[in-house]
Write a protein that holds these residues in place. Structure first.
Motif, PDB file in Angstrom:
ATOM      1  N   VAL A   1      14.677  -5.329  -3.379  1.00  0.00           N
ATOM      2  CA  VAL A   1      13.826  -4.542  -2.470  1.00  0.00           C
ATOM      3  C   VAL A   1      12.359  -4.739  -2.834  1.00  0.00           C
ATOM      4  CG1 VAL A   1      13.189  -2.181  -1.821  1.00  0.00           C
ATOM      5  CG2 VAL A   1      15.586  -2.847  -1.875  1.00  0.00           C
ATOM      6  N   LEU A   2      12.037  -4.723  -4.118  1.00  0.00           N
ATOM      7  CA  LEU A   2      10.653  -4.935  -4.542  1.00  0.00           C
ATOM      8  C   LEU A   2      10.157  -6.318  -4.148  1.00  0.00           C
ATOM      9  CD1 LEU A   2      10.647  -3.239  -8.077  1.00  0.00           C
ATOM     10  CD2 LEU A   2       9.585  -2.400  -5.976  1.00  0.00           C
TER      11      LEU A   2
ATOM     12  N   GLN B   1      11.295  -8.128  -1.619  1.00  0.00           N
ATOM     13  CA  GLN B   1      11.130  -8.121  -0.161  1.00  0.00           C
ATOM     14  C   GLN B   1       9.847  -7.380   0.227  1.00  0.00           C
ATOM     15  OE1 GLN B   1      13.122  -9.710   2.139  1.00  0.00           O
ATOM     16  NE2 GLN B   1      14.029 -10.616   0.336  1.00  0.00           N
ATOM     17  N   CYS B   2       9.529  -6.309  -0.483  1.00  0.00           N
ATOM     18  CA  CYS B   2       8.311  -5.543  -0.212  1.00  0.00           C
ATOM     19  C   CYS B   2       7.076  -6.406  -0.467  1.00  0.00           C
ATOM     20  CB  CYS B   2       8.289  -4.291  -1.077  1.00  0.00           C
ATOM     21  SG  CYS B   2       6.895  -3.203  -0.746  1.00  0.00           S
ATOM     22  N   LYS B   3       7.077  -7.130  -1.578  1.00  0.00           N
ATOM     23  CA  LYS B   3       5.951  -8.013  -1.895  1.00  0.00           C
ATOM     24  C   LYS B   3       5.810  -9.098  -0.833  1.00  0.00           C
ATOM     25  CE  LYS B   3       6.073  -7.387  -6.897  1.00  0.00           C
ATOM     26  NZ  LYS B   3       6.395  -7.999  -8.187  1.00  0.00           N
TER      27      LYS B   3
ATOM     28  N   LYS C   1       4.313  -7.620   2.269  1.00  0.00           N
ATOM     29  CA  LYS C   1       2.876  -7.414   2.116  1.00  0.00           C
ATOM     30  C   LYS C   1       2.125  -8.724   2.265  1.00  0.00           C
ATOM     31  CE  LYS C   1       3.043  -3.241  -0.694  1.00  0.00           C
ATOM     32  NZ  LYS C   1       2.773  -2.630  -1.999  1.00  0.00           N
TER      33      LYS C   1
END
Length: 112
Positions: A62-63, A65-67, A70
């Motif tokens: 998830v982290l 994918q979040c990066k 962004k």
């Protein structure tokens, strides 16, 4: 490999639960019961480890994918800025073209 460990623990538990004790002697029954309880605890610990590991892997995913999201958002903003700049340049060029046409028409009228 961790997923396989979870499956192995589950398979072992199923095999252990399906095999009844051979001797009905009370001491053997107590020992069998103790072993099953110990195995259940180990299985629970193993299961918890699998859950924690999978949760950690999911959190990392998830982290990541979040990066990536962004970064994509930043790229999109840059592209929108460039498009706005290009639209402005096109409008400026259209104005110059219109001005050049007006000058040509005025020059033609003067020469006539």
């Amino acid at each position: 490999m961790r997923k396989n460990q979870c499956k192995k623990a589950k398979n072992s538990q199923n095999q252990n639960a399906s095999s009844p004790p051979n001797d009905h002697n009370s001491s053997l029954a107590k020992e069998q019961n103790w072993m099953e309880n110990e195995f259940d605890e180990l299985t629970e610990v193993g299961f918890r480890r699998c859950v924690i590991t999978n949760s950690s892997e999911l959190k990392e995913h998830v982290l990541t994918q979040c990066k990536e999201a962004k970064n994509l958002e930043k790229q999109l903003e840059e592209l929108l800025t460039r498009m706005t700049s290009l639209e402005k340049n096109i409008n400026d060029l259209m104005e110059l073209k219109n001005t050049a046409q007006e000058l040509r028409e005025a020059y033609t009228r003067i020469n006539s």
